[in-house]
Design a protein around this motif. Structure first.
Motif, mmCIF file in Angstrom:
data_model
loop_
_atom_site.group_PDB
_atom_site.id
_atom_site.type_symbol
_atom_site.label_atom_id
_atom_site.label_comp_id
_atom_site.label_asym_id
_atom_site.label_seq_id
_atom_site.Cartn_x
_atom_site.Cartn_y
_atom_site.Cartn_z
ATOM 1 N N UNK A 105 0.834 -1.203 0.000
ATOM 2 C CA UNK A 105 0.000 0.000 0.000
ATOM 3 C C UNK A 105 0.869 1.254 0.000
ATOM 4 N N UNK A 106 1.945 1.226 0.785
ATOM 5 C CA UNK A 106 2.859 2.364 0.846
ATOM 6 C C UNK A 106 3.562 2.608 -0.473
ATOM 7 N N UNK A 107 4.015 1.538 -1.133
ATOM 8 C CA UNK A 107 4.680 1.690 -2.431
ATOM 9 C C UNK A 107 3.719 2.240 -3.480
ATOM 10 N N UNK A 108 2.462 1.784 -3.447
ATOM 11 C CA UNK A 108 1.464 2.292 -4.402
ATOM 12 C C UNK A 108 1.192 3.779 -4.147
ATOM 13 N N UNK A 109 1.091 4.162 -2.882
ATOM 14 C CA UNK A 109 0.855 5.574 -2.539
ATOM 15 C C UNK A 109 2.032 6.443 -2.973
ATOM 16 N N UNK A 110 3.239 5.944 -2.799
ATOM 17 C CA UNK A 110 4.438 6.684 -3.216
ATOM 18 C C UNK A 110 4.409 6.917 -4.721
ATOM 19 N N UNK A 111 4.065 5.898 -5.497
ATOM 20 C CA UNK A 111 4.008 6.055 -6.962
ATOM 21 C C UNK A 111 2.947 7.084 -7.361
ATOM 22 N N UNK A 112 1.782 7.057 -6.692
ATOM 23 C CA UNK A 112 0.722 8.023 -6.997
ATOM 24 C C UNK A 112 1.175 9.455 -6.696
ATOM 25 N N UNK A 117 2.991 14.871 -8.486
ATOM 26 C CA UNK A 117 3.861 16.037 -8.295
ATOM 27 C C UNK A 117 4.829 16.268 -9.457
ATOM 28 N N UNK A 118 5.045 15.272 -10.280
ATOM 29 C CA UNK A 118 6.013 15.415 -11.375
ATOM 30 C C UNK A 118 5.666 16.542 -12.340
ATOM 31 N N UNK A 119 4.395 16.761 -12.706
ATOM 32 C CA UNK A 119 4.085 17.904 -13.578
ATOM 33 C C UNK A 119 4.448 19.250 -12.930
ATOM 34 N N UNK A 120 4.264 19.359 -11.632
ATOM 35 C CA UNK A 120 4.662 20.602 -10.943
ATOM 36 C C UNK A 120 6.175 20.791 -11.018
ATOM 37 N N UNK A 121 6.906 19.720 -10.808
ATOM 38 C CA UNK A 121 8.368 19.801 -10.846
ATOM 39 C C UNK A 121 8.847 20.216 -12.233
ATOM 40 N N UNK A 122 8.256 19.646 -13.263
ATOM 41 C CA UNK A 122 8.659 19.975 -14.641
ATOM 42 C C UNK A 122 8.375 21.436 -14.969
ATOM 43 N N UNK A 123 7.320 22.016 -14.373
ATOM 44 C CA UNK A 123 7.000 23.437 -14.578
ATOM 45 C C UNK A 123 7.776 24.341 -13.626
ATOM 46 N N UNK A 133 -2.201 21.330 -2.860
ATOM 47 C CA UNK A 133 -3.386 21.168 -3.705
ATOM 48 C C UNK A 133 -3.298 19.870 -4.517
ATOM 49 N N UNK A 134 -2.134 19.571 -5.059
ATOM 50 C CA UNK A 134 -1.959 18.331 -5.826
ATOM 51 C C UNK A 134 -2.139 17.110 -4.930
ATOM 52 N N UNK A 135 -1.664 17.183 -3.691
ATOM 53 C CA UNK A 135 -1.774 16.050 -2.767
ATOM 54 C C UNK A 135 -3.210 15.860 -2.265
ATOM 55 N N UNK A 176 10.737 12.883 -4.861
ATOM 56 C CA UNK A 176 10.956 11.652 -4.098
ATOM 57 C C UNK A 176 9.951 11.578 -2.964
ATOM 58 N N UNK A 177 9.327 10.419 -2.836
ATOM 59 C CA UNK A 177 8.378 10.183 -1.749
ATOM 60 C C UNK A 177 8.752 8.889 -1.047
ATOM 61 N N UNK A 178 8.269 8.744 0.170
ATOM 62 C CA UNK A 178 8.593 7.582 0.979
ATOM 63 C C UNK A 178 7.412 7.273 1.892
#
Length: 196
Positions: A105-112, A117-123, A133-135, A176-178
């Protein structure tokens, strides 16, 4: 003619027999076991009260040899305690790792989270409000999501999704998420500020 008195001996025998029977009962002799368990060994008190750790298994999208889900900045205490007892005194700050289905469950949540957040990072949008807001857009309660500025181009976040704790960072280099299972002697997902 001499008479042998046995009355005193008989009176002392009854209390001895009663004590013997009580001693056997206390030792477990004569314990009734339900049918089908005759001769079955009962677990020791230590085995019965020892917490069991759920078995780790490969989670969806993971290689067959599972790796710990928690790896971002938190380290396990050293094998040998240092002379100053630092690790012992700060053990309350070492988070619980996840095992079994909670690890998956934790690994799935990390991937989500990383995908959201990746689109925010790219911008280069490192605004804590945008991150929060994204979370919350992933379904996490606004009251359980914290986000903070982490340098000029970075954000750190913490989500209390009990029984999971999710934390991470987003910077120009990576998102990175954990996931972890909280802390000993502390409720909540934030790092405890005091110990014993």
């Amino acid at each position: 003619m001499a008479t042998i008195r046995t009355t005193g001996v008989r009176r002392g025998t009854l209390p001895m027999v009663v004590l013997g029977v009580l001693g056997m009962l206390a030792a477990g002799c004569g314990t009734h076991r339900p049918e089908g368990s005759a001769g079955a060994a009962e677990p020791s008190r230590a085995a019965a009260t020892a917490p069991s750790r759920p078995a780790d298994f490969p989670c969806p999208g993971e290689s067959p040899s599972p790796t710990p889900a928690h790896s971002s900045g938190h380290t396990a205490p050293p094998a040998a305690p240092p002379a100053d007892h630092y690790a012992e005194n700060h053990g309350f700050r070492v988070p619980f790792p996840l095992h079994g289905q909670r690890r998956c469950d934790g690994l799935a949540a990390v991937r989500r989270i990383e995908s959201a957040l990746e689109p925010l990072r790219k911008r280069a949008d490192f605004d804590p409000v945008s991150t929060r807001s994204a979370l919350t857009g992933l379904g996490y309660s606004a009251g359980k999501v914290q986000s903070h500025q982490n340098g000029p181009a970075g954000v750190s976040f913490l989500i209390d999704a009990s029984p999971l704790c999710l934390e991470g960072t987003m910077s120009s280099r990576a998102t990175e998420a954990d996931a972890f299972g909280g802390y000993p002697d502390h409720s909540g997902c934030d790092v405890p500020s005091g110990g014993h």
